[in-house]
Design a protein around this motif. Sequence first.
Motif, PDB file in Angstrom:
ATOM      1  N   SER A  97       0.836  -1.204   0.000  1.00  8.54           N
ATOM      2  CA  SER A  97       0.000   0.000   0.000  1.00  8.54           C
ATOM      3  C   SER A  97       0.868   1.249   0.000  1.00  8.54           C
ATOM      4  O   SER A  97       0.532   2.243  -0.657  1.00  8.54           O
ATOM      5  CB  SER A  97      -0.930  -0.006   1.219  1.00  8.54           C
ATOM      6  OG  SER A  97      -1.831  -1.098   1.170  1.00  8.54           O
ATOM      7  N   LEU A  98       1.981   1.217   0.709  1.00 10.33           N
ATOM      8  CA  LEU A  98       2.897   2.350   0.709  1.00 10.33           C
ATOM      9  C   LEU A  98       3.533   2.540  -0.660  1.00 10.33           C
ATOM     10  O   LEU A  98       3.689   3.667  -1.142  1.00 10.33           O
ATOM     11  CB  LEU A  98       3.975   2.150   1.771  1.00 10.33           C
ATOM     12  CG  LEU A  98       3.520   2.169   3.238  1.00 10.33           C
ATOM     13  CD1 LEU A  98       4.673   1.774   4.155  1.00 10.33           C
ATOM     14  CD2 LEU A  98       2.981   3.529   3.618  1.00 10.33           C
ATOM     15  N   LEU A  99       3.902   1.429  -1.299  1.00 11.91           N
ATOM     16  CA  LEU A  99       4.569   1.493  -2.599  1.00 11.91           C
ATOM     17  C   LEU A  99       3.639   2.070  -3.671  1.00 11.91           C
ATOM     18  O   LEU A  99       4.063   2.878  -4.500  1.00 11.91           O
ATOM     19  CB  LEU A  99       5.039   0.091  -3.002  1.00 11.91           C
ATOM     20  CG  LEU A  99       5.672  -0.036  -4.391  1.00 11.91           C
ATOM     21  CD1 LEU A  99       6.946   0.789  -4.489  1.00 11.91           C
ATOM     22  CD2 LEU A  99       5.960  -1.501  -4.711  1.00 11.91           C
ATOM     23  N   HIS A 100       2.361   1.679  -3.639  1.00 15.89           N
ATOM     24  CA  HIS A 100       1.429   2.068  -4.700  1.00 15.89           C
ATOM     25  C   HIS A 100       0.538   3.237  -4.298  1.00 15.89           C
ATOM     26  O   HIS A 100      -0.448   3.512  -4.978  1.00 15.89           O
ATOM     27  CB  HIS A 100       0.555   0.864  -5.078  1.00 15.89           C
ATOM     28  CG  HIS A 100       1.317  -0.319  -5.567  1.00 15.89           C
ATOM     29  ND1 HIS A 100       2.074  -0.297  -6.718  1.00 15.89           N
ATOM     30  CD2 HIS A 100       1.460  -1.575  -5.048  1.00 15.89           C
ATOM     31  CE1 HIS A 100       2.643  -1.482  -6.899  1.00 15.89           C
ATOM     32  NE2 HIS A 100       2.290  -2.277  -5.901  1.00 15.89           N
ATOM     33  N   ALA A 101       0.882   3.927  -3.217  1.00 17.00           N
ATOM     34  CA  ALA A 101       0.017   5.009  -2.731  1.00 17.00           C
ATOM     35  C   ALA A 101      -0.183   6.088  -3.784  1.00 17.00           C
ATOM     36  O   ALA A 101      -1.307   6.546  -4.023  1.00 17.00           O
ATOM     37  CB  ALA A 101       0.598   5.609  -1.447  1.00 17.00           C
ATOM     38  N   ASP A 102       0.887   6.499  -4.445  1.00 17.01           N
ATOM     39  CA  ASP A 102       0.769   7.558  -5.462  1.00 17.01           C
ATOM     40  C   ASP A 102      -0.130   7.122  -6.614  1.00 17.01           C
ATOM     41  O   ASP A 102      -0.984   7.881  -7.088  1.00 17.01           O
ATOM     42  CB  ASP A 102       2.149   7.943  -5.993  1.00 17.01           C
ATOM     43  CG  ASP A 102       2.938   8.758  -4.981  1.00 17.01           C
ATOM     44  OD1 ASP A 102       2.302   9.293  -4.060  1.00 17.01           O
ATOM     45  OD2 ASP A 102       4.168   8.850  -5.109  1.00 17.01           O
ATOM     46  N   CYS A 103       0.057   5.886  -7.072  1.00 20.16           N
ATOM     47  CA  CYS A 103      -0.744   5.395  -8.196  1.00 20.16           C
ATOM     48  C   CYS A 103      -2.222   5.264  -7.810  1.00 20.16           C
ATOM     49  O   CYS A 103      -3.106   5.431  -8.657  1.00 20.16           O
ATOM     50  CB  CYS A 103      -0.214   4.048  -8.677  1.00 20.16           C
ATOM     51  SG  CYS A 103       1.472   4.103  -9.324  1.00 20.16           S
ATOM     52  N   GLU A 104      -2.486   4.963  -6.553  1.00 18.92           N
ATOM     53  CA  GLU A 104      -3.862   4.803  -6.089  1.00 18.92           C
ATOM     54  C   GLU A 104      -4.484   6.126  -5.682  1.00 18.92           C
ATOM     55  O   GLU A 104      -5.655   6.171  -5.256  1.00 18.92           O
ATOM     56  CB  GLU A 104      -3.906   3.825  -4.899  1.00 18.92           C
ATOM     57  CG  GLU A 104      -3.405   2.428  -5.209  1.00 18.92           C
ATOM     58  CD  GLU A 104      -4.298   1.705  -6.201  1.00 18.92           C
ATOM     59  OE1 GLU A 104      -5.507   2.046  -6.257  1.00 18.92           O
ATOM     60  OE2 GLU A 104      -3.806   0.819  -6.922  1.00 18.92           O
ATOM     61  N   GLY A 105      -3.719   7.206  -5.782  1.00 15.56           N
ATOM     62  CA  GLY A 105      -4.246   8.521  -5.416  1.00 15.56           C
ATOM     63  C   GLY A 105      -4.364   8.732  -3.926  1.00 15.56           C
ATOM     64  O   GLY A 105      -5.128   9.593  -3.470  1.00 15.56           O
ATOM     65  N   GLU A 106      -3.612   7.991  -3.141  1.00 16.91           N
ATOM     66  CA  GLU A 106      -3.655   8.129  -1.693  1.00 16.91           C
ATOM     67  C   GLU A 106      -2.557   9.058  -1.207  1.00 16.91           C
ATOM     68  O   GLU A 106      -1.440   9.061  -1.724  1.00 16.91           O
ATOM     69  CB  GLU A 106      -3.511   6.769  -1.000  1.00 16.91           C
ATOM     70  CG  GLU A 106      -4.744   5.898  -1.075  1.00 16.91           C
ATOM     71  CD  GLU A 106      -4.719   4.811  -0.009  1.00 16.91           C
ATOM     72  OE1 GLU A 106      -4.767   5.155   1.184  1.00 16.91           O
ATOM     73  OE2 GLU A 106      -4.628   3.633  -0.377  1.00 16.91           O
ATOM     74  N   GLU A 107      -2.874   9.806  -0.182  1.00 12.87           N
ATOM     75  CA  GLU A 107      -1.903  10.694   0.445  1.00 12.87           C
ATOM     76  C   GLU A 107      -1.286   9.984   1.645  1.00 12.87           C
ATOM     77  O   GLU A 107      -1.983   9.316   2.414  1.00 12.87           O
ATOM     78  CB  GLU A 107      -2.569  11.987   0.888  1.00 12.87           C
ATOM     79  CG  GLU A 107      -1.618  12.978   1.538  1.00 12.87           C
ATOM     80  CD  GLU A 107      -2.321  14.212   2.059  1.00 12.87           C
ATOM     81  OE1 GLU A 107      -1.631  15.111   2.588  1.00 12.87           O
ATOM     82  OE2 GLU A 107      -3.562  14.275   1.947  1.00 12.87           O
ATOM     83  N   VAL A 108       0.032  10.122   1.806  1.00  7.22           N
ATOM     84  CA  VAL A 108       0.737   9.533   2.936  1.00  7.22           C
ATOM     85  C   VAL A 108       1.283  10.657   3.801  1.00  7.22           C
ATOM     86  O   VAL A 108       2.061  11.486   3.331  1.00  7.22           O
ATOM     87  CB  VAL A 108       1.881   8.603   2.478  1.00  7.22           C
ATOM     88  CG1 VAL A 108       2.582   7.995   3.691  1.00  7.22           C
ATOM     89  CG2 VAL A 108       1.355   7.507   1.568  1.00  7.22           C
ATOM     90  N   ILE A 109       0.858  10.683   5.044  1.00  6.70           N
ATOM     91  CA  ILE A 109       1.378  11.649   6.011  1.00  6.70           C
ATOM     92  C   ILE A 109       2.412  10.933   6.869  1.00  6.70           C
ATOM     93  O   ILE A 109       2.106   9.920   7.500  1.00  6.70           O
ATOM     94  CB  ILE A 109       0.259  12.226   6.882  1.00  6.70           C
ATOM     95  CG1 ILE A 109      -0.764  12.943   6.009  1.00  6.70           C
ATOM     96  CG2 ILE A 109       0.823  13.181   7.932  1.00  6.70           C
ATOM     97  CD1 ILE A 109      -1.972  13.448   6.770  1.00  6.70           C
ATOM     98  N   CYS A 110       3.629  11.450   6.881  1.00  7.24           N
ATOM     99  CA  CYS A 110       4.735  10.796   7.588  1.00  7.24           C
ATOM    100  C   CYS A 110       5.359  11.793   8.554  1.00  7.24           C
ATOM    101  O   CYS A 110       5.705  12.916   8.176  1.00  7.24           O
ATOM    102  CB  CYS A 110       5.764  10.286   6.576  1.00  7.24           C
ATOM    103  SG  CYS A 110       7.280   9.635   7.321  1.00  7.24           S
ATOM    104  N   GLU A 111       5.513  11.356   9.792  1.00  3.83           N
ATOM    105  CA  GLU A 111       6.123  12.196  10.825  1.00  3.83           C
ATOM    106  C   GLU A 111       7.116  11.356  11.618  1.00  3.83           C
ATOM    107  O   GLU A 111       6.800  10.237  12.033  1.00  3.83           O
ATOM    108  CB  GLU A 111       5.044  12.764  11.742  1.00  3.83           C
ATOM    109  CG  GLU A 111       5.574  13.751  12.768  1.00  3.83           C
ATOM    110  CD  GLU A 111       4.450  14.339  13.600  1.00  3.83           C
ATOM    111  OE1 GLU A 111       3.706  15.174  13.060  1.00  3.83           O
ATOM    112  OE2 GLU A 111       4.315  13.945  14.775  1.00  3.83           O
ATOM    113  N   ILE A 112       8.314  11.895  11.814  1.00  5.95           N
ATOM    114  CA  ILE A 112       9.370  11.191  12.542  1.00  5.95           C
ATOM    115  C   ILE A 112       9.797  12.068  13.724  1.00  5.95           C
ATOM    116  O   ILE A 112       9.922  13.291  13.576  1.00  5.95           O
ATOM    117  CB  ILE A 112      10.590  10.901  11.650  1.00  5.95           C
ATOM    118  CG1 ILE A 112      10.166  10.129  10.392  1.00  5.95           C
ATOM    119  CG2 ILE A 112      11.655  10.115  12.406  1.00  5.95           C
ATOM    120  CD1 ILE A 112      11.273   9.957   9.371  1.00  5.95           C
TER     121      ILE A 112
END
Length: 445
Positions: free
Chosen positions: A94-109
């Motif tokens: 799901s992380l790998l294909h997030a852009d293709c699926e139109g999903e936004e990933v919010i990442c905080e470290i």
Amino acid sequence: GPVEGPTAALPFRRVDIALGCSYVGADARGLLRALGGSSSEHPATLLLRGISVRDNGNLTDVTEYKVPQENPDSSSPIVFEVSDELVSIPHAESLLHADCEGEEVICEISLYSSQRAGEGPCRTSWFVATLQLSGGISIVLVLRGPHCSSQEEKEEHEATLHPKLRIPMSKEGTLLTTVEFQLSSRNTSLRTHLGSSVTLDCHFALAPSSSLFSLEWKRQHQGSGRSLFRYQVGSAGPEAQPKVHVDVSELLGSGDASLSLEGVSVGDEGTYICLVSTPLHQAQNIIQLHVVAPPRVRVIPAVVSFERDMTTTLTCNIAGYYPLDVSVSWTQKTPKDDMEIPLSNARFSSHRQSRDGTYSITSYLSISSATARAPATYSCHVSHVALAEPISVSARLEAPGPEQTGSEGLVGGFIATVIFIVVLFIVLRRRADKPKSEQLLRASE
């Protein structure tokens, strides 16, 4: 015919997944600014290196990630290079294909903790990376950062300390980290119907050197909170509770910490927290549970007879819905109308709440014979979040039929006949009385 064998499983392939992140709340020494009441953000990249995913034939264009700058300065994005050697990365596809699926990933470290190694100046740092996909997946990774174990290693890495965090970095300018603890959930927000059963997903995995210490589920709603379930490894086991269940054997065997709720009520709505602890670390997933109940709609009377000089009131009862927000409207349609005509003269009662927490409301529509056009259909339309599409319930306004018109003619004819008979009777009686009066007059003469 030939017997087909089982479908071959898709092969796995190792790929690099680079995610844009924000590094939050650490100063140049790696200490949390939050302790001093302030925070800061710095651009960062989470580089999941060599992650195993299923190859469905669409990975031909995937290449190895190249670090854009080998000698970063204090303003360059911090690159956290992550290895899944000890603990696999959940939902990697799901992380790998997030852009293709139109999903936004919010990442905080952010920095989790920092400890000295022995008597020397070396420190071991742990970081926590929180990933949130717009589709609902939530992932928490506890990362063990680079460290040195002796003064010699400290001196060897002195020239390659990260300019901002002051911890050793690789020759490519990345911070080498290893996943030691991961916690994930497939849904951060769930909607379930009143009276149904639902499972709040929560899974975790630990490095071989670590072990589970405890699991706790909490619920918070409208400023109050309570513990629903708690289990500590080595204890006698959790007490049985109605409606709430966690499979302890699955918890210890596969890391399935999911919570099951049975017979969901309005009181079960709220924010659920899955808190997993090891002797060194804690991680939590937050899941919003929304309870909904669709409305029941009824219009009375269902059929209205058209009569002159009368006003009829249609009543639309909407009951058993949750949450409170509901939309109610009325329309009218006659055979001559191409589409329904909205009406704005409806009245409403106040909201009422029943013992089970659901709501009800009543809408009234007055129909006057002076303005109504029969035949016609009057519809009550109800929209609510628990409905896939609005509910429409109608009442019919009927025109006067031939039977009604005939009966009115009979009544009019009867009245006219009665009047004619009465007048005729009076005239005949007067004529009959006239000769008698003349005879009496002659006799007196």
